[in-house]
Design a protein around this motif. Structure first.
Motif, PDB file in Angstrom:
ATOM      1  N   GLN A  81       1.232  -1.602   0.585  1.00 29.97           N
ATOM      2  CA  GLN A  81       0.012   0.026   0.117  1.00 29.97           C
ATOM      3  C   GLN A  81       0.950   1.466  -0.130  1.00 29.97           C
ATOM      4  O   GLN A  81       0.738   2.351  -0.692  1.00 29.97           O
ATOM      5  CB  GLN A  81      -0.849  -0.387   1.466  1.00 29.97           C
ATOM      6  CG  GLN A  81      -2.114  -0.948   1.029  1.00 29.97           C
ATOM      7  CD  GLN A  81      -2.890  -0.844   2.281  1.00 29.97           C
ATOM      8  OE1 GLN A  81      -3.094  -0.109   2.956  1.00 29.97           O
ATOM      9  NE2 GLN A  81      -3.189  -2.062   2.497  1.00 29.97           N
ATOM     10  N   ALA A  82       1.997   0.930   0.596  1.00 27.03           N
ATOM     11  CA  ALA A  82       3.079   2.590   0.767  1.00 27.03           C
ATOM     12  C   ALA A  82       3.624   2.698  -0.530  1.00 27.03           C
ATOM     13  O   ALA A  82       3.595   3.739  -0.761  1.00 27.03           O
ATOM     14  CB  ALA A  82       3.655   1.799   1.461  1.00 27.03           C
ATOM     15  N   TYR A  83       3.067   1.233  -1.285  1.00 31.11           N
ATOM     16  CA  TYR A  83       4.354   1.665  -2.875  1.00 31.11           C
ATOM     17  C   TYR A  83       3.430   1.636  -3.847  1.00 31.11           C
ATOM     18  O   TYR A  83       3.501   2.243  -4.788  1.00 31.11           O
ATOM     19  CB  TYR A  83       5.325   0.635  -2.686  1.00 31.11           C
ATOM     20  CG  TYR A  83       6.339   0.939  -2.215  1.00 31.11           C
ATOM     21  CD1 TYR A  83       7.459   0.679  -3.013  1.00 31.11           C
ATOM     22  CD2 TYR A  83       6.756   0.273  -0.905  1.00 31.11           C
ATOM     23  CE1 TYR A  83       8.584   1.217  -3.036  1.00 31.11           C
ATOM     24  CE2 TYR A  83       8.179   1.117  -0.524  1.00 31.11           C
ATOM     25  CZ  TYR A  83       8.757   1.061  -2.055  1.00 31.11           C
ATOM     26  OH  TYR A  83      10.650   1.337  -0.792  1.00 31.11           O
ATOM     27  N   GLY A  84       2.040   1.469  -2.931  1.00 32.13           N
ATOM     28  CA  GLY A  84       0.864   1.721  -4.342  1.00 32.13           C
ATOM     29  C   GLY A  84       0.753   0.448  -5.154  1.00 32.13           C
ATOM     30  O   GLY A  84       0.558   0.999  -5.988  1.00 32.13           O
ATOM     31  N   ILE A  85       1.411  -0.473  -5.179  1.00 31.50           N
ATOM     32  CA  ILE A  85       2.047  -1.461  -6.211  1.00 31.50           C
ATOM     33  C   ILE A  85       0.290  -2.465  -6.307  1.00 31.50           C
ATOM     34  O   ILE A  85      -0.522  -2.608  -5.847  1.00 31.50           O
ATOM     35  CB  ILE A  85       2.044  -2.703  -5.192  1.00 31.50           C
ATOM     36  CG1 ILE A  85       3.499  -1.808  -4.978  1.00 31.50           C
ATOM     37  CG2 ILE A  85       3.104  -3.683  -6.589  1.00 31.50           C
ATOM     38  CD1 ILE A  85       4.397  -0.857  -6.730  1.00 31.50           C
ATOM     39  N   LEU A  86      -0.067  -2.585  -7.670  1.00 37.08           N
ATOM     40  CA  LEU A  86      -1.249  -2.927  -8.283  1.00 37.08           C
ATOM     41  C   LEU A  86      -1.382  -3.165  -9.428  1.00 37.08           C
ATOM     42  O   LEU A  86      -0.811  -2.230 -10.313  1.00 37.08           O
ATOM     43  CB  LEU A  86      -2.972  -1.911  -8.355  1.00 37.08           C
ATOM     44  CG  LEU A  86      -3.747  -1.748  -6.764  1.00 37.08           C
ATOM     45  CD1 LEU A  86      -4.779  -1.060  -6.549  1.00 37.08           C
ATOM     46  CD2 LEU A  86      -3.668  -3.703  -6.494  1.00 37.08           C
ATOM     47  N   PRO A  87      -1.179  -4.213 -10.239  1.00 40.46           N
ATOM     48  CA  PRO A  87      -0.867  -5.372  -9.952  1.00 40.46           C
ATOM     49  C   PRO A  87       0.023  -6.313  -9.312  1.00 40.46           C
ATOM     50  O   PRO A  87       0.859  -5.583  -8.926  1.00 40.46           O
ATOM     51  CB  PRO A  87      -1.640  -6.001 -11.184  1.00 40.46           C
ATOM     52  CG  PRO A  87      -1.220  -5.163 -12.037  1.00 40.46           C
ATOM     53  CD  PRO A  87      -0.826  -3.982 -11.772  1.00 40.46           C
ATOM     54  N   LEU A  88      -0.075  -7.596  -9.673  1.00 39.18           N
ATOM     55  CA  LEU A  88       0.515  -8.207  -9.188  1.00 39.18           C
ATOM     56  C   LEU A  88       0.848  -9.126  -9.802  1.00 39.18           C
ATOM     57  O   LEU A  88       0.229  -9.739 -10.655  1.00 39.18           O
ATOM     58  CB  LEU A  88       0.216  -9.176  -7.591  1.00 39.18           C
ATOM     59  CG  LEU A  88       0.727  -8.560  -6.666  1.00 39.18           C
ATOM     60  CD1 LEU A  88       0.628  -9.848  -5.785  1.00 39.18           C
ATOM     61  CD2 LEU A  88       1.856  -8.333  -6.204  1.00 39.18           C
ATOM     62  N   PRO A  89       2.907  -8.936 -10.272  1.00 38.04           N
ATOM     63  CA  PRO A  89       3.797  -8.727 -10.045  1.00 38.04           C
ATOM     64  C   PRO A  89       3.257  -7.691 -10.526  1.00 38.04           C
ATOM     65  O   PRO A  89       3.637  -7.031 -11.997  1.00 38.04           O
ATOM     66  CB  PRO A  89       4.682  -9.982 -10.774  1.00 38.04           C
ATOM     67  CG  PRO A  89       3.935 -10.161 -11.854  1.00 38.04           C
ATOM     68  CD  PRO A  89       2.351 -10.477 -12.009  1.00 38.04           C
ATOM     69  N   THR A  90       4.502  -6.759  -9.850  1.00 38.38           N
ATOM     70  CA  THR A  90       4.627  -5.378 -10.440  1.00 38.38           C
ATOM     71  C   THR A  90       6.278  -5.244 -10.048  1.00 38.38           C
ATOM     72  O   THR A  90       6.999  -5.915  -8.244  1.00 38.38           O
ATOM     73  CB  THR A  90       3.862  -4.226  -8.923  1.00 38.38           C
ATOM     74  OG1 THR A  90       3.617  -3.804  -9.973  1.00 38.38           O
ATOM     75  CG2 THR A  90       5.228  -2.709  -9.266  1.00 38.38           C
ATOM     76  N   THR A  91       7.265  -4.295 -10.492  1.00 36.29           N
ATOM     77  CA  THR A  91       8.788  -4.946 -10.158  1.00 36.29           C
ATOM     78  C   THR A  91       9.197  -3.562  -9.933  1.00 36.29           C
ATOM     79  O   THR A  91       9.006  -2.529 -10.898  1.00 36.29           O
ATOM     80  CB  THR A  91       9.340  -4.963 -11.326  1.00 36.29           C
ATOM     81  OG1 THR A  91       9.257  -7.198 -10.858  1.00 36.29           O
ATOM     82  CG2 THR A  91      11.359  -5.388 -11.185  1.00 36.29           C
ATOM     83  N   ILE A  92      10.295  -2.943  -9.494  1.00 31.49           N
ATOM     84  CA  ILE A  92      10.470  -1.854  -9.329  1.00 31.49           C
ATOM     85  C   ILE A  92      11.992  -2.030  -8.933  1.00 31.49           C
ATOM     86  O   ILE A  92      12.336  -2.307  -8.270  1.00 31.49           O
ATOM     87  CB  ILE A  92      10.217  -0.839  -8.145  1.00 31.49           C
ATOM     88  CG1 ILE A  92       8.543  -1.035  -8.148  1.00 31.49           C
ATOM     89  CG2 ILE A  92       9.991   0.545  -7.972  1.00 31.49           C
ATOM     90  CD1 ILE A  92       7.476  -0.094  -6.813  1.00 31.49           C
ATOM     91  N   LEU A  93      12.392  -1.332 -10.089  1.00 34.48           N
ATOM     92  CA  LEU A  93      13.813  -0.977 -10.119  1.00 34.48           C
ATOM     93  C   LEU A  93      15.145  -0.015  -9.280  1.00 34.48           C
ATOM     94  O   LEU A  93      14.440   1.487  -9.391  1.00 34.48           O
ATOM     95  CB  LEU A  93      14.709  -1.214 -10.814  1.00 34.48           C
ATOM     96  CG  LEU A  93      14.521  -2.029 -12.311  1.00 34.48           C
ATOM     97  CD1 LEU A  93      14.680  -1.728 -13.376  1.00 34.48           C
ATOM     98  CD2 LEU A  93      14.232  -3.838 -11.985  1.00 34.48           C
ATOM     99  N   LEU A  94      15.696   0.132  -8.530  1.00 33.26           N
ATOM    100  CA  LEU A  94      16.294   1.151  -7.402  1.00 33.26           C
ATOM    101  C   LEU A  94      18.105   1.321  -7.792  1.00 33.26           C
ATOM    102  O   LEU A  94      17.768  -0.022  -7.738  1.00 33.26           O
ATOM    103  CB  LEU A  94      16.356   0.437  -6.287  1.00 33.26           C
ATOM    104  CG  LEU A  94      14.240   1.044  -5.560  1.00 33.26           C
ATOM    105  CD1 LEU A  94      14.713  -0.158  -3.568  1.00 33.26           C
ATOM    106  CD2 LEU A  94      13.885   2.176  -5.939  1.00 33.26           C
ATOM    107  N   ASP A  95      18.271   2.509  -7.685  1.00 34.82           N
ATOM    108  CA  ASP A  95      19.707   2.516  -8.385  1.00 34.82           C
ATOM    109  C   ASP A  95      20.466   1.654  -6.612  1.00 34.82           C
ATOM    110  O   ASP A  95      19.295   2.423  -5.751  1.00 34.82           O
ATOM    111  CB  ASP A  95      19.989   3.955  -8.661  1.00 34.82           C
ATOM    112  CG  ASP A  95      19.258   4.833  -8.090  1.00 34.82           C
ATOM    113  OD1 ASP A  95      19.882   5.367  -6.318  1.00 34.82           O
ATOM    114  OD2 ASP A  95      19.832   6.475  -8.617  1.00 34.82           O
TER     115      ASP A  95
END
Length: 175
Positions: free
Chosen positions: A133-147
């Motif tokens: 919820q903090a990331y606002g993720i919908l739908p699954l799967p979701t990938t976030i890339l961080l440097d």
């Protein structure tokens, strides 16, 4: 006269309910749910993994992070897990970490899934759905890339091919 008042009251209540339902549908289906976006600093979190260890996102500063939100019941999630594991083995020595955040499942279900697929990367458990919820993720799967500085460089919803996983890990490999 009494019937007219009741009809007016009922009509007013019905109209109010229709407006409330319409507004709810509009906000759920047509407004963006994105809380974090490319260029933002990723919100820190602390979750517990399957071994009972704390996984704190900020501990991964200095490394590229492939942050994946998933569930065992999710077929696209299951398809991409072997690709993530293969590329994790190839990129871990180059400073890239995979953190696969499981959403609201039991440890037993996730342990069976992990063992069946031979996964070795950290799997923190988001049992109360707070990080998703903090990331606002919908739908699954979701990938976030961080440097390596904890900044979001890319967001991807949907499953990934092995070539895409490799390309994404190249993108976040520290210089």
């Amino acid at each position: 006269m009494n019937k007219k008042k009741r009809l007016l009251m009922r009509t007013s209540i019905l109209l109010l309910l229709l407006v409330a339902i319409g507004y709810t549908m509009y906000t759920n289906f047509f407004q963006s749910k994105e809380i974090v976006d490319v260029g933002d600093e990723a919100p820190n979190f602390v979750l517990t993994d399957l071994e009972g260890n704390e996984v704190m996102l900020s501990d991964y500063r200095g490394k590229g992070v492939f942050l994946n939100f998933w569930g065992t019941w999710c077929k696209p999630c299951e398809r991409e897990m072997p690709y993530m594991e293969n590329q994790y083995q190839a990129f871990q020595e180059q400073g890239v970490e995979v953190i696969a955040v499981n959403i609201r499942e039991t440890n037993l279900a996730v342990e069976k899934f992990r063992d069946r697929h031979g996964l070795t990367f950290p799997i923190p458990m988001d049992k109360r759905d707070q990080v998703r919820q903090a990331y606002g993720i919908l739908p699954l799967p979701t990938t976030i890339l961080l440097d390596e500085n904890g900044k979001i460089v890319k967001k991807h919803s949907g499953d990934l091919t092995e070539e895409e996983v490799k390309e994404f890990m190249e993108m976040i490999k520290p210089k």
